[in-house]
Design an enzyme around this catalytic site. Sequence first.
Site, PDB file in Angstrom:
ATOM      1  CG  ASP A  73      28.610  48.278  31.181  1.00  0.00           C
ATOM      2  OD1 ASP A  73      27.308  49.132  31.013  1.00  0.00           O
ATOM      3  OD2 ASP A  73      29.939  48.788  30.540  1.00  0.00           O
ATOM      4  CG  ASP A 246      34.636  50.924  34.432  1.00  0.00           C
ATOM      5  OD1 ASP A 246      35.134  50.423  34.360  1.00  0.00           O
ATOM      6  OD2 ASP A 246      33.214  51.738  34.624  1.00  0.00           O
ATOM      7  CB  CYS A 284      52.494  50.898  48.808  1.00  0.00           C
ATOM      8  SG  CYS A 284      50.930  50.268  47.975  1.00  0.00           S
ATOM      9  CB  CYS A 286      49.664  46.555  48.629  1.00  0.00           C
ATOM     10  SG  CYS A 286      51.195  45.964  47.813  1.00  0.00           S
ATOM     11  CB  CYS A 289      54.472  47.206  48.689  1.00  0.00           C
ATOM     12  SG  CYS A 289      54.343  48.049  47.125  1.00  0.00           S
ATOM     13  CG  HIS A 315      51.228  48.063  43.976  1.00  0.00           C
ATOM     14  ND1 HIS A 315      51.650  48.408  44.613  1.00  0.00           N
ATOM     15  CD2 HIS A 315      51.134  49.185  42.824  1.00  0.00           C
ATOM     16  CE1 HIS A 315      52.203  49.964  44.942  1.00  0.00           C
ATOM     17  NE2 HIS A 315      51.904  50.002  43.568  1.00  0.00           N
TER      18      HIS A 315
HETATM   19 ZN   LIG Z   1      52.096  48.193  46.333  1.00  0.00          ZN
END
Ligand SMILES: [Zn+2]
Length: 364
Positions: A73, A246, A284, A286, A289, A315
């Site tokens: 930016d 973003d 999820c 990830c 998780c 996460h």
């Molecule tokens: Zn997660």
Amino acid sequence: MVTAHGAVETPVFMAVGTRATVTGLTPDDLREVRAQVVLGNTYHLMLRPGMETFERVGGIHRFMTWDGPVLTDSGGYQIFSLSADREMSERGAVFRAYTDQRKHMLSPERSIQMQAAIGSDIMMVLDECVDSRADEATVRTAMERTHRWALRSLAARENSAQALFAIAQGGVVRELRKQSAGFLREHPFDGFALGGLAVGDTRSQREDITHFATELLPVERPRYLMGVGTPPDLLLAIAAGVDMFDCVLPTHMGWQGTAFTSTGRVRITRGAHRDADVSLDADCACNTCKNHSRSYLHHLFKSSEPLGPRLLSLHNLHHYNDLMADARGAIEAGAYVAFMRRKLQEIDRHEHGPASDSVDAASV
Ligand SMILES: [Zn+2]
């Protein structure tokens, strides 16, 4: 979208790495959550570590050890929001820095020079940002200056291989949005951003202008909605044709203990999670998780352990990137509108429905 550091699948959510770091996360973490682009900020990076560091090291990719695409930016928004002590003129902005209390100058040319030293894949033009609630004459004056600055940025870029995006302004005034898009699209920018939103406007104004203004920008170039937003904001903007986003929300909320999940927002510090031996989000994939329980995350936050915010940030970014991947899949299948409606309904049901209070309790 193809950049000097690889291809980017759109729509894309970019991880905010203002100071050449996505707070608390390593480049490996970013790859793990499937982040495609990191967003750095010229205003902050010119003050610290400064242009000389990037020139010495050879750019931000080597400095932060991230080999994926980077967007910078220009600093226009930070001058608007962070510098009480600033003077704007046709030449540029003179402001007092929060780092050393000295006066600095940021002009369209200086911003491009700095972004060239940073070596980002996508540079943004310096724009003059004003509050959306300002009167029309003020919004118009800032928009016209933004146009002149955009052309100066284009000239300052010379023959750099770095892409350069223009920023369309015009607040919440349709006629001005039309003029801004009409002017900018006549020039060889590689992409176009919608600026001047999420600065005082209401949510319905923002949705209305996003739809209106996105359609005015060339469909064959990336269209980027700056600084927005929540998952529903993103879903609606994708329908309007926005390709890039973003926002600090997933990381900031993560650091404050709030997770975005498939069953709505979860505030992990709530007592309901103290004995919840279940994953944060059953849907999820990830690492947070897969490996940790809500009870453990709750404990980390209650103990002010830095691992807690880190795991929640990871996460949340994974969740946002999943949402974008699902959106891309739905677009490819020609079923985006149905996908969006279903997702919006789900989020609405979990966050505002009659059962919303029991979302957290249900896991106990
Ligand atoms: Zn997660």
